[in-house]
Write a protein that holds these residues in place. Sequence first.
Motif, PDB file in Angstrom:
ATOM      1  N   THR A   1     -58.883  23.167  -4.733  1.00 58.03           N
ATOM      2  CA  THR A   1     -59.143  21.872  -5.381  1.00 58.03           C
ATOM      3  C   THR A   1     -58.496  20.704  -4.640  1.00 58.03           C
ATOM      4  N   GLU A   2     -57.590  20.994  -3.698  1.00 56.78           N
ATOM      5  CA  GLU A   2     -56.923  19.946  -2.927  1.00 56.78           C
ATOM      6  C   GLU A   2     -57.717  19.514  -1.696  1.00 56.78           C
ATOM      7  N   ILE A   3     -58.800  20.214  -1.386  1.00 56.41           N
ATOM      8  CA  ILE A   3     -59.591  19.882  -0.197  1.00 56.41           C
ATOM      9  C   ILE A   3     -60.367  18.599  -0.468  1.00 56.41           C
ATOM     10  N   GLU A   4     -60.164  17.625   0.429  1.00 63.11           N
ATOM     11  CA  GLU A   4     -60.773  16.311   0.249  1.00 63.11           C
ATOM     12  C   GLU A   4     -61.289  15.787   1.588  1.00 63.11           C
ATOM     13  N   VAL A   5     -62.496  15.264   1.585  1.00 64.25           N
ATOM     14  CA  VAL A   5     -63.071  14.691   2.793  1.00 64.25           C
ATOM     15  C   VAL A   5     -62.198  13.540   3.273  1.00 64.25           C
TER      16      VAL A   5
ATOM     17  N   ALA B   1     -59.169  13.803   4.431  1.00 67.28           N
ATOM     18  CA  ALA B   1     -57.751  14.188   4.407  1.00 67.28           C
ATOM     19  C   ALA B   1     -57.427  15.052   5.625  1.00 67.28           C
TER      20      ALA B   1
ATOM     21  N   TYR C   1     -54.836  18.079   7.043  1.00 70.33           N
ATOM     22  CA  TYR C   1     -53.990  19.191   6.613  1.00 70.33           C
ATOM     23  C   TYR C   1     -53.313  19.813   7.827  1.00 70.33           C
TER      24      TYR C   1
ATOM     25  N   LYS D   1     -66.646  17.090   6.021  1.00 66.45           N
ATOM     26  CA  LYS D   1     -67.506  17.192   4.835  1.00 66.45           C
ATOM     27  C   LYS D   1     -67.347  18.569   4.212  1.00 66.45           C
TER      28      LYS D   1
ATOM     29  N   ASP E   1     -68.852  26.663  -1.376  1.00 68.42           N
ATOM     30  CA  ASP E   1     -68.468  25.484  -0.595  1.00 68.42           C
ATOM     31  C   ASP E   1     -68.027  25.884   0.804  1.00 68.42           C
TER      32      ASP E   1
ATOM     33  N   ARG F   1     -51.262  19.267   2.756  1.00 69.16           N
ATOM     34  CA  ARG F   1     -51.920  18.018   3.133  1.00 69.16           C
ATOM     35  C   ARG F   1     -50.837  17.099   3.671  1.00 69.16           C
TER      36      ARG F   1
END
Length: 95
Positions: free
Chosen positions: A6-10, A12, A14, A26, A35, A73
């Motif tokens: 749930t922490e994966i964000e376009v 961002a 890491y 993306k 996903d 992150r």
Amino acid sequence: MPINVTEIEVGAVYRTETDQLRRVEKVEPDDEGRDRVHYKAKSARIPKRPFDIAHTLDNPPLADSFAEACSHRLSDDEIRQLVVEGVLTRDELNG
């Protein structure tokens, strides 16, 4: 310790345990609804090296695999330090 999916964000960035930096380009579902994470990577140890595609374009990693490989992150302070060290540039962070 890996990040949560749930922490994966376009957009961002890491870090992995081996000091690889991964910028998410993306996230999109595959034909089975899982996903997949498209990202570019570079070493956190080598200044001025550009981000480059780090997976096969036809088979990007599943979100679970991406999350498992990432330790955290990057915080704003870590990003600022990597910019000072020449590892990251503001242009890279904006696109």
